[in-house]
Design a protein around this motif. Structure first.
Motif, PDB file in Angstrom:
ATOM      1  N   SER A 178      43.073  34.479  64.847  1.00 51.68           N
ATOM      2  CA  SER A 178      42.726  33.658  63.690  1.00 51.68           C
ATOM      3  C   SER A 178      43.908  32.827  63.232  1.00 51.68           C
ATOM      4  O   SER A 178      43.757  31.638  62.925  1.00 51.68           O
ATOM      5  CB  SER A 178      42.207  34.538  62.548  1.00 51.68           C
ATOM      6  OG  SER A 178      43.238  35.317  61.983  1.00 51.68           O
ATOM      7  N   ILE A 179      45.105  33.425  63.194  1.00 49.58           N
ATOM      8  CA  ILE A 179      46.262  32.631  62.778  1.00 49.58           C
ATOM      9  C   ILE A 179      46.674  31.646  63.862  1.00 49.58           C
ATOM     10  O   ILE A 179      47.134  30.536  63.570  1.00 49.58           O
ATOM     11  CB  ILE A 179      47.442  33.523  62.360  1.00 49.58           C
ATOM     12  CG1 ILE A 179      47.867  34.457  63.491  1.00 49.58           C
ATOM     13  CG2 ILE A 179      47.113  34.319  61.127  1.00 49.58           C
ATOM     14  CD1 ILE A 179      49.121  35.268  63.167  1.00 49.58           C
ATOM     15  N   PHE A 180      46.485  32.051  65.127  1.00 51.53           N
ATOM     16  CA  PHE A 180      46.773  31.128  66.221  1.00 51.53           C
ATOM     17  C   PHE A 180      45.885  29.893  66.118  1.00 51.53           C
ATOM     18  O   PHE A 180      46.334  28.758  66.304  1.00 51.53           O
ATOM     19  CB  PHE A 180      46.551  31.841  67.548  1.00 51.53           C
ATOM     20  CG  PHE A 180      46.858  31.006  68.766  1.00 51.53           C
ATOM     21  CD1 PHE A 180      48.160  30.816  69.169  1.00 51.53           C
ATOM     22  CD2 PHE A 180      45.836  30.441  69.507  1.00 51.53           C
ATOM     23  CE1 PHE A 180      48.453  30.049  70.301  1.00 51.53           C
ATOM     24  CE2 PHE A 180      46.115  29.678  70.622  1.00 51.53           C
ATOM     25  CZ  PHE A 180      47.429  29.489  71.027  1.00 51.53           C
ATOM     26  N   ASN A 181      44.630  30.118  65.783  1.00 51.11           N
ATOM     27  CA  ASN A 181      43.692  28.999  65.721  1.00 51.11           C
ATOM     28  C   ASN A 181      43.714  28.270  64.388  1.00 51.11           C
ATOM     29  O   ASN A 181      43.362  27.091  64.325  1.00 51.11           O
ATOM     30  CB  ASN A 181      42.290  29.504  66.067  1.00 51.11           C
ATOM     31  CG  ASN A 181      42.183  29.870  67.526  1.00 51.11           C
ATOM     32  OD1 ASN A 181      42.186  29.006  68.388  1.00 51.11           O
ATOM     33  ND2 ASN A 181      42.131  31.157  67.819  1.00 51.11           N
ATOM     34  N   GLY A 298      36.328  25.491  65.338  1.00 45.52           N
ATOM     35  CA  GLY A 298      35.448  26.465  65.986  1.00 45.52           C
ATOM     36  C   GLY A 298      36.174  27.728  66.387  1.00 45.52           C
ATOM     37  O   GLY A 298      35.663  28.845  66.182  1.00 45.52           O
ATOM     38  N   THR A 299      37.390  27.599  66.944  1.00 44.92           N
ATOM     39  CA  THR A 299      38.114  28.789  67.371  1.00 44.92           C
ATOM     40  C   THR A 299      38.557  29.630  66.180  1.00 44.92           C
ATOM     41  O   THR A 299      38.534  30.862  66.232  1.00 44.92           O
ATOM     42  CB  THR A 299      39.339  28.404  68.222  1.00 44.92           C
ATOM     43  OG1 THR A 299      40.148  27.469  67.508  1.00 44.92           O
ATOM     44  CG2 THR A 299      38.916  27.782  69.542  1.00 44.92           C
ATOM     45  N   PHE A 300      38.946  28.983  65.089  1.00 47.66           N
ATOM     46  CA  PHE A 300      39.353  29.720  63.896  1.00 47.66           C
ATOM     47  C   PHE A 300      38.164  30.485  63.309  1.00 47.66           C
ATOM     48  O   PHE A 300      38.282  31.662  62.945  1.00 47.66           O
ATOM     49  CB  PHE A 300      39.928  28.762  62.856  1.00 47.66           C
ATOM     50  CG  PHE A 300      40.332  29.416  61.565  1.00 47.66           C
ATOM     51  CD1 PHE A 300      41.321  30.383  61.554  1.00 47.66           C
ATOM     52  CD2 PHE A 300      39.723  29.069  60.377  1.00 47.66           C
ATOM     53  CE1 PHE A 300      41.707  30.997  60.362  1.00 47.66           C
ATOM     54  CE2 PHE A 300      40.094  29.669  59.186  1.00 47.66           C
ATOM     55  CZ  PHE A 300      41.089  30.638  59.185  1.00 47.66           C
ATOM     56  N   THR A 301      37.019  29.828  63.222  1.00 45.81           N
ATOM     57  CA  THR A 301      35.810  30.492  62.715  1.00 45.81           C
ATOM     58  C   THR A 301      35.425  31.663  63.612  1.00 45.81           C
ATOM     59  O   THR A 301      35.074  32.750  63.132  1.00 45.81           O
ATOM     60  CB  THR A 301      34.649  29.495  62.636  1.00 45.81           C
ATOM     61  OG1 THR A 301      35.050  28.362  61.873  1.00 45.81           O
ATOM     62  CG2 THR A 301      33.431  30.127  61.987  1.00 45.81           C
ATOM     63  N   GLY A 302      35.508  31.443  64.924  1.00 45.06           N
ATOM     64  CA  GLY A 302      35.202  32.520  65.860  1.00 45.06           C
ATOM     65  C   GLY A 302      36.171  33.684  65.751  1.00 45.06           C
ATOM     66  O   GLY A 302      35.783  34.846  65.878  1.00 45.06           O
ATOM     67  N   ALA A 303      37.442  33.383  65.492  1.00 47.93           N
ATOM     68  CA  ALA A 303      38.433  34.444  65.355  1.00 47.93           C
ATOM     69  C   ALA A 303      38.179  35.277  64.110  1.00 47.93           C
ATOM     70  O   ALA A 303      38.321  36.510  64.132  1.00 47.93           O
ATOM     71  CB  ALA A 303      39.839  33.839  65.310  1.00 47.93           C
ATOM     72  N   VAL A 348      33.251  22.055  68.169  1.00 50.23           N
ATOM     73  CA  VAL A 348      33.260  23.161  67.204  1.00 50.23           C
ATOM     74  C   VAL A 348      32.573  24.408  67.776  1.00 50.23           C
ATOM     75  O   VAL A 348      33.181  25.483  67.827  1.00 50.23           O
ATOM     76  CB  VAL A 348      32.645  22.726  65.863  1.00 50.23           C
ATOM     77  CG1 VAL A 348      32.588  23.910  64.903  1.00 50.23           C
ATOM     78  CG2 VAL A 348      33.453  21.582  65.249  1.00 50.23           C
ATOM     79  N   PRO A 349      31.302  24.334  68.224  1.00 52.21           N
ATOM     80  CA  PRO A 349      30.707  25.530  68.831  1.00 52.21           C
ATOM     81  C   PRO A 349      31.395  25.935  70.137  1.00 52.21           C
ATOM     82  O   PRO A 349      31.417  27.125  70.482  1.00 52.21           O
ATOM     83  CB  PRO A 349      29.242  25.129  69.069  1.00 52.21           C
ATOM     84  CG  PRO A 349      29.244  23.639  69.086  1.00 52.21           C
ATOM     85  CD  PRO A 349      30.317  23.229  68.133  1.00 52.21           C
ATOM     86  N   LEU A 350      31.957  24.959  70.856  1.00 51.89           N
ATOM     87  CA  LEU A 350      32.694  25.299  72.076  1.00 51.89           C
ATOM     88  C   LEU A 350      33.903  26.156  71.722  1.00 51.89           C
ATOM     89  O   LEU A 350      34.190  27.157  72.394  1.00 51.89           O
ATOM     90  CB  LEU A 350      33.132  24.030  72.801  1.00 51.89           C
ATOM     91  CG  LEU A 350      33.968  24.237  74.071  1.00 51.89           C
ATOM     92  CD1 LEU A 350      33.195  25.055  75.102  1.00 51.89           C
ATOM     93  CD2 LEU A 350      34.384  22.889  74.660  1.00 51.89           C
ATOM     94  N   GLY A 351      34.617  25.793  70.665  1.00 51.81           N
ATOM     95  CA  GLY A 351      35.754  26.590  70.227  1.00 51.81           C
ATOM     96  C   GLY A 351      35.344  27.979  69.795  1.00 51.81           C
ATOM     97  O   GLY A 351      36.033  28.975  70.083  1.00 51.81           O
ATOM     98  N   PHE A 352      34.211  28.081  69.097  1.00 59.63           N
ATOM     99  CA  PHE A 352      33.710  29.387  68.649  1.00 59.63           C
ATOM    100  C   PHE A 352      33.419  30.292  69.847  1.00 59.63           C
ATOM    101  O   PHE A 352      33.822  31.457  69.879  1.00 59.63           O
ATOM    102  CB  PHE A 352      32.442  29.186  67.808  1.00 59.63           C
ATOM    103  CG  PHE A 352      31.954  30.438  67.137  1.00 59.63           C
ATOM    104  CD1 PHE A 352      32.266  30.690  65.814  1.00 59.63           C
ATOM    105  CD2 PHE A 352      31.170  31.362  67.820  1.00 59.63           C
ATOM    106  CE1 PHE A 352      31.828  31.843  65.174  1.00 59.63           C
ATOM    107  CE2 PHE A 352      30.732  32.520  67.207  1.00 59.63           C
ATOM    108  CZ  PHE A 352      31.058  32.763  65.875  1.00 59.63           C
ATOM    109  N   ALA A 353      32.712  29.763  70.839  1.00 62.96           N
ATOM    110  CA  ALA A 353      32.378  30.564  72.020  1.00 62.96           C
ATOM    111  C   ALA A 353      33.629  30.934  72.809  1.00 62.96           C
ATOM    112  O   ALA A 353      33.744  32.057  73.324  1.00 62.96           O
ATOM    113  CB  ALA A 353      31.405  29.786  72.912  1.00 62.96           C
TER     114      ALA A 353
END
Length: 443
Positions: A178-181, A298-303, A348-353
């Motif tokens: 999460s902090i990385f993203n 997306g990656t932050f939300t996923g994290a 955004v969804p790509l980052g989440f996945a």
């Protein structure tokens, strides 16, 4: 104590998870919820340092990509070469770095490596600010950074469980992401505008300064509060023992194979975004930074979602397979988005996945292996995760040049989707044939 002789033979006959299952969540853990691992002081120090340092890391990453692009005359192949040089050391050193992490004090080893990272960033910054930077120098320093990263990543990954204990490892892995993203949102946005205003040089210097925060956090930790396993004494054949351990676990083999194919062919968009921004949509550095920021949303939300799952229970193989398939499908469809805006929104969804896949794979490996094997297994994990980049980097540049800037997305997405389906079938076969309680949980 390492596994040798008859112990190694036994592990080959009957794969097992030597560590006891994670204990149930306490009331205090539930109170902390998504941030459960932050109740550990040592991890809070590490977490705080990483917030600052990761912003600097992402600023340098954007600055380096754009510097190479400018020095090479906007050649996508040069960008791929830089990626390859930065990840070649992973092929050579990751397994050995895992052995080193099992033998040495991980905290002190990380402090030494971070000092080297700071010197690399400072050197590159001074070259750019003095006007002396040339493409070959950037290549050389990318190789230096890759060497340090090959040593640092397995050590840092295995150090997570040592800071928080096995029961909070999944939550801590997700918070690290999460902090990385979060830094991936802030860093590229800052970098894009700073490059337009003053160029790339000061971004490298800023990253060198930010690394001091990590060193300080590690220095302030209380070693007595770490969840250390008995030290692994130096002995012959320890690397082979680690490989045999993984080979005896079909569940881990499936995870490693899936991670290799998805990371090598599917997760190449961190490099190809610069090509899409400049060659497909005709934007400058700020446009590239904005695409990176949308991906990072997306990656932050996923994290954060992964951290919440990690505070409630362990990762599952089913989630790993579903997230890999989703990554491939979204990447494939996103490649054909017609405008800059729609392409950016698809990120955004790509980052989440993507972050769901990476976090789940990392947490599965960390929480299901023996503590005394963790460094070596994480070394192999980092090798399959990053070791394909020397192939994937130049391949991405070649595809972009030969078939257009969108091609790394639809080709990589297709490969990731197929890999997820094949590994899902293999996991089903292994579980059905073995019906073993030692297999990773499928649901």
């Amino acid at each position: 104590m390492s596994i040798t002789g008859s112990e190694a033979t036994t592990s080959r006959k009957k794969p097992a998870i030597p560590d006891s299952p994670a204990p149930p969540r306490s009331g205090a853990d539930r109170k902390w919820g998504t941030f459960a691992s932050l109740k550990v002081r040592n991890y809070r120090l590490f977490f705080g340092g990483q917030i600052i340092s990761n912003i600097g890391t992402w600023m340098q990453r954007i600055a380096q990509d754009w510097l190479v692009f400018e020095l090479s005359g906007y050649d996508p192949v040069a960008l791929g070469v830089t990626v390859a040089l930065q990840f070649v050391p992973t092929l050579l050193l990751s397994l050995w770095a895992g052995v080193l992490a099992d033998r040495l004090d991980k905290r002190k080893l990380l402090m030494a490596i971070q000092a080297g990272v700071a010197l690399q960033a400072l050197g590159l910054g001074l070259l750019v600010l003095s006007g002396a930077a040339q493409l070959w120098q950037v290549y050389a320093l990318a190789f230096v950074l890759g060497t340090l990263s090959a040593l640092e990543v397995p050590t840092r990954q295995s150090f997570v469980s040592e800071m928080v204990g096995r029961d909070q490892a999944a939550n801590a892995v997700a918070l690290n992401s999460s902090i990385f993203n979060l830094a991936r949102i802030v860093g590229p946005a800052i970098a894009g505008f700073v490059i337009v205003l003053v160029g790339t040089g000061w971004l490298f210097v800023a990253n060198a300064v930010s690394t001091v925060a990590v060193i300080a956090g590690l220095a302030l930790m209380n070693p007595a509060e770490l969840f250390r396993s008995p030290a692994v004494a130096r002995a012959k054949g320890q690397l082979r023992e680690g490989l045999r351990y993984v080979r005896s676990r079909p569940d881990l083999v499936i995870v490693m194979v899936l991670v290799f194919f998805v990371s090598t062919f599917g997760i190449t968009f961190f490099t190809s975004l610069a090509v899409v921004a400049a060659n497909v949509f005709g934007t400058e550095a700020d446009g590239y930074g904005m695409l990176s920021t949308l991906l990072a949303v997306g990656t932050f939300t996923g994290a954060l979602a992964a951290a919440r799952r990690g505070s409630r229970g362990g990762p599952t193989l089913k989630l790993l397979l579903v997230s890999a398939a989703a990554l491939g499908a979204i990447e494939f469809v996103g490649a054909f988005m017609p405008t800059y805006l729609t392409f950016g929104l698809a990120l955004v969804p790509l980052g989440f996945a993507t972050i769901t896949f990476l976090n789940t794979a990392n947490a599965l490996v960390q929480t299901t292996v023996s503590a005394q094997m963790r460094g070596r297994v994480m070394g192999l994990y980092v090798l399959v995760l990053m070791g394909g980049n020397p192939v994937g980097g130049p391949m991405t540049g070649w595809m972009a040049e030969a078939f257009g800037g969108r091609s790394p997305f639809y080709i990589g997405g297709g490969v990731a989707l197929v890999a997820a389906l094949v590994c899902g079938y293999l996991a089903y076969r292994v579980k059905r044939e073995n019906d073993s309680p030692h297999l990773l949980p499928a649901a």
